[in-house]
Design a protein around this motif. Structure first.
Motif: not given
Lengths: 162, 291
Positions: B53-60, B81-85, B283-291, B65-72
Motif C-alpha cells: 500500500a505504501r509503495v502504491l501511495k508513493v508512486v502515485n 526502482g529498487e532503491r526507493i522500495i 517529496e515523494s518519500l514524504t507521501a510514505n508516512g502519510e496515512e 506527476g504521473l498522468l494516470s494512477n498506477i494500481t499494479s
C-alpha cells in the motif's frame, strides 16, 4: 520579524527595515553578502559551486548556484532596489566555504568556491571588507536589514558577528 | 562530564530498539546479493500488504506527476526502482529512529533522515561514476543506514557538543568519534554496529555502519563500498546537510583513490545531482508516512 530565507543556489535582496536576510547551513557553499549603504539594501546569494560551465541548463534555471552567474544576477536584482548596477559603493562580506578535514585537493570545494568568487568580484572592481571563510564547520548566517549586522551560528558554538 | 556507558548498557539500549519488519529485513538481505533481480523484489513486497500500500501511495504521489494512477504493484516497483522500495521499507520499519531529534548533536528532528538520504544519493553517484565494481543500489541502501548509531547514543551525548568541538579544536581529539568515546564510552559507529548485528543486516551493510569513518579497516571484499559511503557522507556534510555539531568533524581518508577514481569536476557534478535528486526523493518519500 520578517525574514527572507534563501536556499542553496538562491539569491535575493531586501530593503525592509525589521527584516532579516538569512541562509542556513553553509557547508562548502558561500554566502556573498552585498550591503548598499546608499539605499540601505541587503543582498545575498547562496553559492554552491565555482563555475557554471559544468551545467549550463542548471545555470539558466538557477543562476545563484554558480559563482560566475550568481554575482551578476544578484547585482541585477539589487539594481531593482535602486542600487548601482555595477555595485559601486557596496560593502561586500563573504562567509562559508568550509572544507572537510582533508589533505587531498579534490574535496577542497570550499576553497575553490572562495577563489572563484573573489576573482569575479575583482572583475567587478569589488572586494570583500570582511570574510569568515574556510575551517571545517557549517555556518548559518543572517543579516539585519536595519543595522547591516551579520550574525553567524554553528551547532555547538556560540554565535558570532562579522 | 556525562556518564560513560558500559558495554552491557549499550547492548540494553540497542536491544530496546524495535526489530525491522520481516519484509524490510528480507529486502535488505535480497538486495545485498549480487545476482538478484527485480522480480524477486516484487515477490517479496507482495507478501507485505502494508508495504504494498505504501509503495502504491508513493508512486502515485504528486512528486512523480504521473498522468494516470498506477494500481499494479509490479508496475509501481519497476517504475520506482529498487532503491526507493528499500527506502520506503526502511522508513516504514525504523522511521522513528530516523526522525529522532538528535539533541546530543544539537540537530533537529528529521536532520538524520535528510543527511542519510543525501549520503545515499551521493554514495550511489560515487559508485556509478567512479568506475569501481560496486552496486549503486547497495551503496544507496548503505548510505541510508550508515549513521543509525547516532540515534542510539544521541540522548546520552546531551550537552556535550561544545566540549566535543573544543576537544577537536584543541587537538585533544582527532575527530568527533574520539570525542564521543570520551563523552559516553562509545562512538556512533560502534553503537550502530551492535544494532546492525541484532538486526542481522548483511555483512556489507554491517561493515559500512562500522567503518564509514575508517574505511581502510573494512574487509577487502567490501572496502570499495565502504569508501563510496565514506565519500557520500562527506559530500552530504559539505553540502550543508550534516547531523549538527559533528558535521565535517571527521578526517577524509585519501586512500579512496586506490578504489575509486574521482576528479574535482566529477565531484561538482555529483553535488549538483545530489541537490536535484534530493528534493524529488524527499517529496515523494514524504507521501510514505502519510496515512
Amino acid at each position: 520579524m520578517g525574514q527572507l530565507t534563501l536556499g542553496v543556489g538562491e539569491y535575493g535582496a531586501s530593503n525592509i527595515i525589521g527584516e532579516e536576510v538569512k541562509t542556513y547551513a553553509l557547508g562548502s557553499c558561500i554566502a556573498v553578502i552585498l550591503l548598499d549603504p546608499q539605499t540601505r539594501t541587503i543582498g545575498m546569494a547562496h553559492i554552491a559551486l565555482p563555475d557554471s560551465s559544468i551545467n549550463k541548463n542548471k545555470a539558466a534555471e538557477k543562476p545563484g548556484y554558480f559563482a560566475d552567474t550568481a554575482i551578476p544576477a544578484l547585482l541585477e536584482e539589487m539594481a531593482r532596489y535602486g542600487c548601482h548596477k555595477k555595485g559601486k559603493g557596496m560593502v561586500v562580506k563573504l562567509c562559508g566555504g568550509a572544507n572537510v578535514m582533508d589533505t587531498n585537493d579534490t574535496f577542497q570545494i570550499g576553497k575553490r568556491n572562495a577563489l572563484a568568487i573573489k576573482k569575479i568580484l575583482w572583475a567587478h572592481d569589488m572586494g570583500a571588507v570582511a570574510e569568515d571563510l574556510g575551517g571545517n564547520f557549517s555556518r548559518t548566517v543572517s543579516v539585519s536589514v536595519e543595522s547591516g549586522l551579520v550574525t553567524l551560528s554553528s551547532p555547538g558554538r556560540p554565535s558570532w558577528q562579522l | 562530564m556525562n556518564k560513560k556507558l558500559s558495554h552491557s548498557e549499550l547492548l540494553a539500549i540497542v536491544k530496546s530498539v524495535p526489530m525491522l519488519t520481516p519484509s524490510a529485513n528480507q529486502l535488505l538481505q535480497l538486495t545485498a546479493q549480487e545476482d538478484h533481480d527485480l522480480a524477486d523484489v516484487v515477490n517479496l513486497v507482495k507478501t507485505d500488504a502494508k508495504l504494498t500500500a505504501r509503495v502504491l501511495k508513493v508512486v502515485n504521489s504528486a512528486a512523480f506527476g504521473l498522468l494516470s494512477n498506477i494500481t499494479s504493484i509490479d508496475r509501481a516497483i519497476s517504475y520506482l526502482g529498487e532503491r526507493i522500495i528499500v527506502s520506503i521499507a526502511i522508513g516504514d520499519s525504523a522511521g522513528k529512529l530516523f526522525d529522532k531529534e538528535l539533541a546530543g548533536y544539537e540537530a533537529t528532528g528529521g536532520d538524520l533522515w535528510r543527511h542519510d538520504l543525501r549520503t545515499a544519493i551521493a554514495a550511489r553517484e560515487v559508485a556509478s561514476q567512479s568506475g569501481a565494481d560496486i552496486s549503486p543500489d547497495l551503496a544507496f541502501t548503505a548510505g541510508l543506514l550508515h549513521d543509525i548509531g547516532k540515534a542510539l547514543i544521541s540522548d546520552y551525548l546531551l550537552g556535550t557538543a561544545p566540549d566535543a568541538i573544543q576537544m577537536i579544536r584543541s587537538d585533544e581529539s582527532v575527530d568527533y568519534l574520539t570525542a564521543e568515546v570520551a563523552m559516553v564510552g562509545f562512538d556512533h559507529t560502534q553503537a550502530g554496529y551492535e544494532l546492525a548485528k541484532i538486526w542481522q543486516l548483511p555483512e556489507a551493510l554491517v561493515e559500512v555502519i562500522r567503518y564509514h569513518h575508517q574505511p581502510s579497516q573494512a574487509g577487502e571484499a567490501n572496502r570499495a563500498l565502504v569508501y563510496a559511503v565514506h565519500l557520500g557522507d562527506n559530500i552530504a556534510m559539505l553540502s550543508g546537510f550534516g547531523t549538527g555539531a559533528d558535521s565535517m568533524q571527521y578526517p577524509l581518508d585519501p586512500g579512496y583513490g586506490n578504489y575509486l577514481s574521482l576528479t574535482p569536476i566529477d565531484l561538482e557534478n555529483i553535488i549538483l545531482t545530489v541537490d536535484s535528486e534530493f528534493s524529488k526523493l524527499q517529496e515523494s518519500l514524504t507521501a510514505n508516512g502519510e496515512e
